[in-house]
Design an enzyme around this catalytic site. Structure first.
Site, PDB file in Angstrom:
ATOM      1  N   GLY A  12     -16.642  11.388  -3.424  1.00 38.65           N
ATOM      2  CA  GLY A  12     -16.376  10.377  -2.759  1.00 38.65           C
ATOM      3  C   GLY A  12     -16.417  10.553  -1.070  1.00 38.65           C
ATOM      4  O   GLY A  12     -17.171  11.825  -0.757  1.00 38.65           O
ATOM      5  N   PHE A  13     -16.477   9.543  -0.101  1.00 41.18           N
ATOM      6  CA  PHE A  13     -16.430   9.966   1.264  1.00 41.18           C
ATOM      7  C   PHE A  13     -15.600  10.961   1.799  1.00 41.18           C
ATOM      8  O   PHE A  13     -16.362  12.151   2.066  1.00 41.18           O
ATOM      9  CB  PHE A  13     -16.335   8.511   1.899  1.00 41.18           C
ATOM     10  CG  PHE A  13     -15.987   8.578   3.318  1.00 41.18           C
ATOM     11  CD1 PHE A  13     -16.789   9.393   4.100  1.00 41.18           C
ATOM     12  CD2 PHE A  13     -14.804   7.962   3.947  1.00 41.18           C
ATOM     13  CE1 PHE A  13     -16.361   9.403   5.412  1.00 41.18           C
ATOM     14  CE2 PHE A  13     -14.685   7.611   5.305  1.00 41.18           C
ATOM     15  CZ  PHE A  13     -15.419   8.690   6.036  1.00 41.18           C
ATOM     16  N   ILE A  14     -14.428  10.742   1.596  1.00 37.17           N
ATOM     17  CA  ILE A  14     -13.498  11.987   2.033  1.00 37.17           C
ATOM     18  C   ILE A  14     -13.729  13.191   1.497  1.00 37.17           C
ATOM     19  O   ILE A  14     -13.728  14.312   1.622  1.00 37.17           O
ATOM     20  CB  ILE A  14     -12.255  11.527   2.302  1.00 37.17           C
ATOM     21  CG1 ILE A  14     -12.246  10.003   3.122  1.00 37.17           C
ATOM     22  CG2 ILE A  14     -11.238  12.608   2.896  1.00 37.17           C
ATOM     23  CD1 ILE A  14     -10.673   9.747   3.509  1.00 37.17           C
ATOM     24  N   TYR A 153      -3.174  -2.473  -3.552  1.00 37.38           N
ATOM     25  CA  TYR A 153      -3.810  -1.315  -2.882  1.00 37.38           C
ATOM     26  C   TYR A 153      -2.556  -0.544  -2.448  1.00 37.38           C
ATOM     27  O   TYR A 153      -2.232   0.686  -2.650  1.00 37.38           O
ATOM     28  CB  TYR A 153      -5.302  -1.327  -2.021  1.00 37.38           C
ATOM     29  CG  TYR A 153      -5.194  -0.194  -1.511  1.00 37.38           C
ATOM     30  CD1 TYR A 153      -6.148   0.950  -2.330  1.00 37.38           C
ATOM     31  CD2 TYR A 153      -5.172   0.300  -0.124  1.00 37.38           C
ATOM     32  CE1 TYR A 153      -6.480   2.271  -1.655  1.00 37.38           C
ATOM     33  CE2 TYR A 153      -5.296   1.472   0.437  1.00 37.38           C
ATOM     34  CZ  TYR A 153      -6.096   2.293  -0.466  1.00 37.38           C
ATOM     35  OH  TYR A 153      -6.322   3.445   0.235  1.00 37.38           O
ATOM     36  N   LYS A 157      -0.555   2.796  -3.652  1.00 34.96           N
ATOM     37  CA  LYS A 157      -0.507   4.112  -2.931  1.00 34.96           C
ATOM     38  C   LYS A 157       0.880   4.178  -2.465  1.00 34.96           C
ATOM     39  O   LYS A 157       1.082   5.707  -2.790  1.00 34.96           O
ATOM     40  CB  LYS A 157      -1.307   3.921  -1.338  1.00 34.96           C
ATOM     41  CG  LYS A 157      -2.880   3.687  -1.879  1.00 34.96           C
ATOM     42  CD  LYS A 157      -3.332   4.976  -2.536  1.00 34.96           C
ATOM     43  CE  LYS A 157      -4.041   5.973  -1.786  1.00 34.96           C
ATOM     44  NZ  LYS A 157      -4.948   6.883  -2.780  1.00 34.96           N
TER      45      LYS A 157
HETATM   46  N1  LIG Z   1     -11.558   5.924   3.831  1.00 38.97           N
HETATM   47  C1  LIG Z   1     -10.613   5.464   4.200  1.00 38.97           C
HETATM   48  O1  LIG Z   1     -10.572   4.651   5.176  1.00 38.97           O
HETATM   49  C2  LIG Z   1      -9.079   5.864   3.628  1.00 38.97           C
HETATM   50  C3  LIG Z   1      -8.079   5.523   4.262  1.00 38.97           C
HETATM   51  C4  LIG Z   1      -6.888   5.422   3.853  1.00 38.97           C
HETATM   52  C5  LIG Z   1      -6.761   6.169   2.501  1.00 38.97           C
HETATM   53  N2  LIG Z   1      -7.834   6.674   1.898  1.00 38.97           N
HETATM   54  C6  LIG Z   1      -7.814   7.276   0.568  1.00 38.97           C
HETATM   55  O2  LIG Z   1      -8.503   8.432   0.618  1.00 38.97           O
HETATM   56  C7  LIG Z   1      -8.977   8.714  -0.886  1.00 38.97           C
HETATM   57  C8  LIG Z   1     -10.501   8.797  -0.794  1.00 38.97           C
HETATM   58  O3  LIG Z   1     -10.982   7.519  -0.114  1.00 38.97           O
HETATM   59  P1  LIG Z   1     -12.509   7.457   0.251  1.00 38.97           P
HETATM   60  O4  LIG Z   1     -12.722   6.367   1.289  1.00 38.97           O
HETATM   61  O5  LIG Z   1     -13.153   9.024   0.160  1.00 38.97           O
HETATM   62  O6  LIG Z   1     -12.931   6.678  -1.190  1.00 38.97           O
HETATM   63  P2  LIG Z   1     -14.284   6.711  -2.176  1.00 38.97           P
HETATM   64  O7  LIG Z   1     -14.224   5.418  -3.158  1.00 38.97           O
HETATM   65  O8  LIG Z   1     -15.604   7.121  -1.274  1.00 38.97           O
HETATM   66  O9  LIG Z   1     -13.920   8.173  -2.796  1.00 38.97           O
HETATM   67  C9  LIG Z   1     -12.990   8.026  -4.199  1.00 38.97           C
HETATM   68  C10 LIG Z   1     -13.569   9.095  -5.271  1.00 38.97           C
HETATM   69  O10 LIG Z   1     -12.987   8.791  -6.327  1.00 38.97           O
HETATM   70  C11 LIG Z   1     -13.376   8.521  -7.496  1.00 38.97           C
HETATM   71  N3  LIG Z   1     -12.845   7.922  -8.347  1.00 38.97           N
HETATM   72  C12 LIG Z   1     -12.311   6.534  -8.581  1.00 38.97           C
HETATM   73  N4  LIG Z   1     -11.710   6.147  -9.844  1.00 38.97           N
HETATM   74  C13 LIG Z   1     -11.713   7.484 -10.372  1.00 38.97           C
HETATM   75  C14 LIG Z   1     -10.986   7.954 -11.631  1.00 38.97           C
HETATM   76  N5  LIG Z   1     -10.511   7.028 -12.346  1.00 38.97           N
HETATM   77  N6  LIG Z   1     -11.159   9.108 -11.968  1.00 38.97           N
HETATM   78  C15 LIG Z   1     -11.938  10.081 -11.308  1.00 38.97           C
HETATM   79  N7  LIG Z   1     -12.401  10.045  -9.987  1.00 38.97           N
HETATM   80  C16 LIG Z   1     -12.528   8.370  -9.702  1.00 38.97           C
HETATM   81  C17 LIG Z   1     -14.650   7.679  -6.994  1.00 38.97           C
HETATM   82  O11 LIG Z   1     -15.795   7.761  -7.741  1.00 38.97           O
HETATM   83  C18 LIG Z   1     -15.135   8.321  -5.442  1.00 38.97           C
HETATM   84  O12 LIG Z   1     -16.086   9.159  -5.968  1.00 38.97           O
HETATM   85  C19 LIG Z   1      -8.353   7.580  -1.676  1.00 38.97           C
HETATM   86  O13 LIG Z   1      -7.410   8.094  -2.027  1.00 38.97           O
HETATM   87  C20 LIG Z   1      -8.284   6.632  -0.763  1.00 38.97           C
HETATM   88  O14 LIG Z   1      -7.047   5.661  -1.253  1.00 38.97           O
HETATM   89  C21 LIG Z   1      -9.065   6.396   2.498  1.00 38.97           C
END
Ligand SMILES: NC(=O)c1ccc[n+]([C@@H]2O[C@H](COP(=O)([O-])OP(=O)(O)OC[C@H]3O[C@@H](n4cnc5c(N)ncnc54)[C@H](O)[C@@H]3O)[C@@H](O)[C@H]2O)c1
Length: 320
Positions: A12-14, A153, A157
């Site tokens: 994913g992104f982060i 959501y 969390k």
């Molecule tokens: N991007 C933000 O602004 C932000 C802000 C607060 C918290 N977060 C948290 O940071 C984390 C990463 O977020 P992101 O923005 O990179 O999101 P993202 O959707 O880009 O990355 C999440 C990854 O998890 C994978 N995934 C989803 N369901 C899954 C499952 N059941 N089993 C295995 N893999 C699974 C997805 O395929 C994806 O690659 C998450 O926990 C999100 O809640 C993100």
């Protein structure tokens, strides 16, 4: 046996940026991701394209809802640290399908905690969110601010964070939760406002704002979020820390800035408010500054310019 770091949601992104940083530091990394179709899985495959060429990288395609799979991974691989990024992200998606969000974010986290109980894992870094705060009592949010999420959501969390705390108190697991405040930068999720506004601005299409645009957000540049995450593997107590930019900007201000940076002719259009969005977010990051000793380095002006610059390059590459 060499020790590895498991990054859930590592495509994913982060997660993919965390993977890249760890590989650069010479660490062995296992990425567990199910390439969920919430947004185009091809984007996720491209996020880890470079990592896949590294001999220290291994991809396991699988789902954190499968507790037996996680147990098997932890018994077969020698894992020191888990960076738990996998989640069903997206506040609005959670309003549409709260059960999936609960199963992935809360039950999925519980699966990881249970598997870790009988393993050699030294520490877990749990990706949490500013969404745990929800209703604003005061700003900036310090970590003690009341938690009243306004979306499924945020609730999922917060529940996951509580499981992490309870497992560290009951069973002695070491777990630090990081409450990221909206993270942005290259590879960012296509459903986030900065991505959408940038796409629209670059094609001179109208930028749509839900509500009157006075909601405010604290944005965190990806490199800062990644630094906080890798630091938290070694430092930081079994508590939650705010990871934010420490300043806020209104949605109107953000749209105008993006129009200005891109030199766009886009107009702003207003639509009815949507459910689940928090009114305001702003992080007090003084706790993370004390320990693990992290602070944000990239402000929104510099971060947006970096992001838009890289976005344009990626767009041109795709069009060739
Ligand atoms: N991007 C933000 O602004 C932000 C802000 C607060 C918290 N977060 C948290 O940071 C984390 C990463 O977020 P992101 O923005 O990179 O999101 P993202 O959707 O880009 O990355 C999440 C990854 O998890 C994978 N995934 C989803 N369901 C899954 C499952 N059941 N089993 C295995 N893999 C699974 C997805 O395929 C994806 O690659 C998450 O926990 C999100 O809640 C993100």
């Amino acid at each position: 046996m060499s020790k590895k770091i498991l990054v859930t949601g590592g495509a994913g992104f982060i997660g993919s940026h965390v993977v890249d940083r760890l590989l650069t530091e010479g660490k062995e990394v296992i990425c567990l991701d199910n390439f969920d179709a919430y947004y185009d899985p091809a984007i996720k495959h491209s996020n880890i394209k470079l990592a896949s060429k590294n001999k220290n990288f291994k991809l396991i395609e699988g789902d954190i809802r499968d507790g037996e799979l996680i147990k098997r991974i932890l018994s077969e691989e020698s894992i020191d640290y888990i960076i738990h990024e996998a989640a069903q992200a997206g506040v609005r998606a959670s309003v549409r399908d709260p059960r999936k969000v609960h199963e992935v974010n809360t039950t999925g986290t519980l699966n990881i905690l249970e598997a870790v109980l009988n393993s050699s894992v030294k520490k877990i870094v749990n990706a949490s969110s500013s969404s745990v705060y929800g209703k604003v009592k005061y700003l900036p949010f310090d970590e003690e601010h009341p938690k009243n999420p306004v979306s499924p959501y945020g609730a999922s969390k917060l529940a996951a964070e509580h499981y992490c705390r309870v497992f560290s108190e009951l069973y002695g697991l070491k777990i630090t939760s990081l409450r990221y405040f909206t993270v942005y930068g290259p590879r960012m999720r296509p459903d986030l406002a900065i991505s959408i506004f940038t796409r629209k601005a670059l094609s001179n299409e109208p930028i749509e704002i839900f509500g009157d645009g006075t909601k405010t957000r604290d944005f965190t540049y990806i490199d800062d979020a990644v630094s906080a995450t890798t630091m938290a593997m070694k430092k930081g107590s079994n508590e939650a820390y705010n990871i934010g930019g420490g300043t806020r900007i209104s949605v109107n201000g953000l749209a105008k800035k993006i129009i200005e940076i891109t030199g766009s002719k886009s107009k702003i259009m207003y639509f009815q408010n949507v459910k689940g969005d928090a009114e305001h977010t702003l992080a007090d990051v003084s706790k993370a500054e004390k320990e693990p000793g992290w602070k944000p380095r990239i402000n929104i002006n510099d971060g947006l310019r970096k992001f838009i610059g890289e976005f344009k390059i990626a767009q041109e590459r795709r069009m060739k």
